[in-house]
Design a protein around this motif. Structure first.
Motif, PDB file in Angstrom:
ATOM      1  N   GLY A 186       0.866  -1.173   0.000  1.00 37.84           N
ATOM      2  CA  GLY A 186       0.000   0.000   0.000  1.00 37.84           C
ATOM      3  C   GLY A 186       0.905   1.226   0.000  1.00 37.84           C
ATOM      4  O   GLY A 186       1.871   1.276   0.761  1.00 37.84           O
ATOM      5  N   ALA A 187       0.607   2.176  -0.882  1.00 35.45           N
ATOM      6  CA  ALA A 187       1.420   3.403  -0.876  1.00 35.45           C
ATOM      7  C   ALA A 187       1.291   4.032   0.505  1.00 35.45           C
ATOM      8  O   ALA A 187       0.219   3.994   1.111  1.00 35.45           O
ATOM      9  CB  ALA A 187       0.905   4.363  -1.929  1.00 35.45           C
ATOM     10  N   MET A 188       2.384   4.570   1.026  1.00 31.85           N
ATOM     11  CA  MET A 188       2.315   5.183   2.353  1.00 31.85           C
ATOM     12  C   MET A 188       3.045   6.512   2.352  1.00 31.85           C
ATOM     13  O   MET A 188       4.278   6.546   2.390  1.00 31.85           O
ATOM     14  CB  MET A 188       2.903   4.243   3.409  1.00 31.85           C
ATOM     15  CG  MET A 188       2.011   3.039   3.655  1.00 31.85           C
ATOM     16  SD  MET A 188       2.564   2.050   5.043  1.00 31.85           S
ATOM     17  CE  MET A 188       3.934   1.178   4.318  1.00 31.85           C
ATOM     18  N   GLY A 230      -6.488  -3.785   4.103  1.00 30.37           N
ATOM     19  CA  GLY A 230      -7.080  -3.355   5.367  1.00 30.37           C
ATOM     20  C   GLY A 230      -7.090  -4.481   6.369  1.00 30.37           C
ATOM     21  O   GLY A 230      -7.911  -5.400   6.270  1.00 30.37           O
ATOM     22  N   GLY A 231      -6.111  -4.468   7.297  1.00 34.31           N
ATOM     23  CA  GLY A 231      -6.134  -5.453   8.373  1.00 34.31           C
ATOM     24  C   GLY A 231      -5.391  -6.732   8.058  1.00 34.31           C
ATOM     25  O   GLY A 231      -5.559  -7.726   8.761  1.00 34.31           O
ATOM     26  N   ILE A 232      -4.546  -6.718   7.014  1.00 38.21           N
ATOM     27  CA  ILE A 232      -3.813  -7.946   6.677  1.00 38.21           C
ATOM     28  C   ILE A 232      -2.398  -7.833   7.253  1.00 38.21           C
ATOM     29  O   ILE A 232      -1.616  -6.972   6.842  1.00 38.21           O
ATOM     30  CB  ILE A 232      -3.800  -8.172   5.149  1.00 38.21           C
ATOM     31  CG1 ILE A 232      -5.257  -8.318   4.664  1.00 38.21           C
ATOM     32  CG2 ILE A 232      -2.962  -9.412   4.804  1.00 38.21           C
ATOM     33  CD1 ILE A 232      -5.435  -8.311   3.182  1.00 38.21           C
ATOM     34  N   GLY A 239      -0.069  -2.361   4.320  1.00 41.37           N
ATOM     35  CA  GLY A 239       0.454  -1.050   4.682  1.00 41.37           C
ATOM     36  C   GLY A 239       1.165  -1.114   6.017  1.00 41.37           C
ATOM     37  O   GLY A 239       2.379  -1.271   6.096  1.00 41.37           O
ATOM     38  N   THR A 240       0.377  -1.070   7.100  1.00 43.74           N
ATOM     39  CA  THR A 240       0.931  -1.003   8.461  1.00 43.74           C
ATOM     40  C   THR A 240       2.031  -2.043   8.706  1.00 43.74           C
ATOM     41  O   THR A 240       3.062  -1.717   9.292  1.00 43.74           O
ATOM     42  CB  THR A 240      -0.215  -1.187   9.481  1.00 43.74           C
ATOM     43  OG1 THR A 240      -1.187  -0.167   9.244  1.00 43.74           O
ATOM     44  CG2 THR A 240       0.282  -1.084  10.908  1.00 43.74           C
ATOM     45  N   ARG A 241       1.847  -3.282   8.250  1.00 41.00           N
ATOM     46  CA  ARG A 241       2.849  -4.329   8.522  1.00 41.00           C
ATOM     47  C   ARG A 241       4.223  -3.937   8.016  1.00 41.00           C
ATOM     48  O   ARG A 241       5.251  -4.269   8.618  1.00 41.00           O
ATOM     49  CB  ARG A 241       2.415  -5.672   7.892  1.00 41.00           C
ATOM     50  CG  ARG A 241       3.403  -6.810   8.183  1.00 41.00           C
ATOM     51  CD  ARG A 241       3.452  -7.060   9.682  1.00 41.00           C
ATOM     52  NE  ARG A 241       4.498  -7.926  10.178  1.00 41.00           N
ATOM     53  CZ  ARG A 241       5.748  -7.528  10.527  1.00 41.00           C
ATOM     54  NH1 ARG A 241       6.143  -6.270  10.348  1.00 41.00           N
ATOM     55  NH2 ARG A 241       6.594  -8.377  11.050  1.00 41.00           N
TER      56      ARG A 241
HETATM   57  C1  LIG Z   1       1.430   5.568   7.002  1.00 35.53           C
HETATM   58  C2  LIG Z   1       0.404   5.301   5.946  1.00 35.53           C
HETATM   59  C3  LIG Z   1       0.295   6.178   4.867  1.00 35.53           C
HETATM   60  C4  LIG Z   1      -0.615   5.920   3.834  1.00 35.53           C
HETATM   61  N1  LIG Z   1      -0.636   6.748   2.736  1.00 35.53           N
HETATM   62  C5  LIG Z   1      -1.388   6.402   1.657  1.00 35.53           C
HETATM   63  C6  LIG Z   1      -1.286   7.142   0.442  1.00 35.53           C
HETATM   64  O1  LIG Z   1      -0.515   8.099   0.309  1.00 35.53           O
HETATM   65  N2  LIG Z   1      -2.086   6.750  -0.605  1.00 35.53           N
HETATM   66  C7  LIG Z   1      -2.925   5.679  -0.506  1.00 35.53           C
HETATM   67  O2  LIG Z   1      -3.619   5.345  -1.484  1.00 35.53           O
HETATM   68  N3  LIG Z   1      -3.034   4.955   0.635  1.00 35.53           N
HETATM   69  C8  LIG Z   1      -2.270   5.285   1.704  1.00 35.53           C
HETATM   70  N4  LIG Z   1      -2.337   4.504   2.838  1.00 35.53           N
HETATM   71  C9  LIG Z   1      -3.143   3.266   2.852  1.00 35.53           C
HETATM   72  C10 LIG Z   1      -2.256   2.060   2.449  1.00 35.53           C
HETATM   73  O3  LIG Z   1      -1.812   2.195   1.132  1.00 35.53           O
HETATM   74  C11 LIG Z   1      -2.981   0.705   2.584  1.00 35.53           C
HETATM   75  O4  LIG Z   1      -4.095   0.625   1.729  1.00 35.53           O
HETATM   76  C12 LIG Z   1      -3.423   0.425   4.019  1.00 35.53           C
HETATM   77  O5  LIG Z   1      -2.385   0.726   4.907  1.00 35.53           O
HETATM   78  C13 LIG Z   1      -3.824  -1.047   4.143  1.00 35.53           C
HETATM   79  O6  LIG Z   1      -4.243  -1.343   5.451  1.00 35.53           O
HETATM   80  P1  LIG Z   1      -3.255  -1.908   6.596  1.00 35.53           P
HETATM   81  O7  LIG Z   1      -2.574  -0.697   7.131  1.00 35.53           O
HETATM   82  O8  LIG Z   1      -4.155  -2.553   7.553  1.00 35.53           O
HETATM   83  O9  LIG Z   1      -2.298  -2.852   5.944  1.00 35.53           O
HETATM   84  C14 LIG Z   1      -1.461   4.781   3.910  1.00 35.53           C
HETATM   85  C15 LIG Z   1      -1.372   3.924   5.026  1.00 35.53           C
HETATM   86  C16 LIG Z   1      -0.454   4.160   6.032  1.00 35.53           C
HETATM   87  C17 LIG Z   1      -0.381   3.207   7.205  1.00 35.53           C
END
Ligand SMILES: Cc1cc2nc3c(=O)[nH]c(=O)nc-3n(C[C@H](O)[C@H](O)[C@H](O)COP(=O)(O)O)c2cc1C
Length: 319
Positions: free
Chosen positions: A19-21, A172-174, A194-196
């Motif tokens: 996931g982009a972060m 989301g939640g994996i 993402g978070t992981r």
């Molecule tokens: C620190 C952080 C920054 C994020 N920034 C973006 C972003 O710039 N664009 C986007 O599409 N999603 C963003 N997300 C969502 C993640 O891409 C991803 O879909 C999401 O983290 C998945 O859920 P999880 O955290 O439970 O793995 C972000 C998530 C985190 C934790």
């Protein structure tokens, strides 16, 4: 193992998308995910065009494997300019964040061979982006970090899978092999994490981010508009809770401003300021408990695949 249509579409070994972060997903992490057999994805939200070009260059210096770019569609001009950069830079995959990228940007990127994969929080949004030409869709549940909707991954993914013809990725939640296998069981062709991935040495965040994730349990996050104006899952800090309590008391937009400022000023002040710790995070932070959970990206992905395989074998033996 777990070779799905997503692996062929994106030319990756495992059906795992990063996931982009924004803030956390820098070139070193992006390259590490691609090197480990998934698809690393650079964020563009909050980055200037020059930042994005520099980060593409930096990522290319770290890996020969494919990686993607994420565009958060915060307006037509922003989306189209970022899409033009992706076309010019021959980026193979673009994911889009919360919001509608629009048929023009999707069409322009696809006509240059880019695979476009929007992230959506509802079936309604999934149908819209499919009609715009999306190659695949990430259905993202409310458990995730960052911008989220209100529907959880477990009910959302199968409903999106049933509604669209294109492949669906779950997000989301994996957090481990159990979540990965569950995503496939729900009909998804892969998982987005993402978070992981923040709890890895390759994530170049201020140390407090990882520490805060390890110290936070499953009750320690909250969905609030306080951080960006859109619904965002973040650490339930005292400032964000105060904003939400004030909102629930029915305060007007004007009356909420000081609460909002307390959250947003903290974000700007830098890592040595306690208030800066207003950061987004998903509910799996409760699964990440100690230093041993900070593992290299390649190990996170291999462990996830091995755990899922073992679980699939055990489940099959019950039939
Ligand atoms: C620190 C952080 C920054 C994020 N920034 C973006 C972003 O710039 N664009 C986007 O599409 N999603 C963003 N997300 C969502 C993640 O891409 C991803 O879909 C999401 O983290 C998945 O859920 P999880 O955290 O439970 O793995 C972000 C998530 C985190 C934790």
């Amino acid at each position: 193992m777990f070779h799905t249509i997503l692996c062929d579409m994106l030319e990756i070994r495992y059906p795992i998308l990063m996931g982009a972060m924004q803030g956390a997903g820098k070139p070193r992490l992006v390259a590490a995910v691609s090197e480990a057999g998934g698809l690393g994805v650079l964020p563009t939200f909050g980055e200037t065009e020059a930042d994005l070009l520099r980060q593409i260059e930096e990522t290319r210096a770290l890996t020969d494997k494919p990686f993607g770019v994420n565009i958060t569609p915060v307006g037509r001009a922003f989306t189209e300019k970022r899409a033009a950069i992706c076309i010019d830079q021959r980026i193979p995959v673009v994911t889009t964040g919360l919001g509608d990228p629009g048929p023009d940007a999707v069409g322009a990127m696809r006509s240059h061979g880019i695979k476009v994969i929007p992230v959506v929080p509802t079936v309604r949004h999934a149908l819209r982006v499919e009609a715009e030409g999306a190659d695949a869709i990430v259905a993202s549940g409310t458990e995730g970090g960052g911008h989220v909707g209100y529907i959880a991954t477990l009910p959302l993914v199968p409903q999106v899978v049933d509604a669209v013809k294109v492949p669906v990725v779950a997000a989301g939640g994996i957090g481990d092999g159990r979540g990965f296998l569950a995503a496939l069981a729900l009909g998804a062709v892969g998982a987005q994490l993402g978070t992981r991935l923040i709890c890895t040495p390759e994530a170049q965040d201020p140390g407090w981010y990882k520490e805060m994730i390890l110290a936070t349990n499953e009750e320690g996050t909250i969905v609030s508009k306080a951080l960006t104006g859109k619904t965002t899952r973040a650490f339930a800090t005292a400032e964000v809770r105060a904003y939400e309590e004030a909102r629930l008391r029915g305060l007007s937009g004007e009356e909420l401003k000081p609460f909002e400022r307390a959250v947003r000023q903290g974000r700007k002040k830098g890592e040595d300021y306690e208030g800066a710790r207003q950061a987004v995070v998903g509910q799996i932070c409760g699964m990440l408990k100690n230093e041993g959970d900070i593992k290299p990206v390649a190990q996170v992905i291999e462990d996830m695949i091995q755990q899922a395989a073992e679980l699939a074998r055990r489940t099959a033996s019950m039939l």
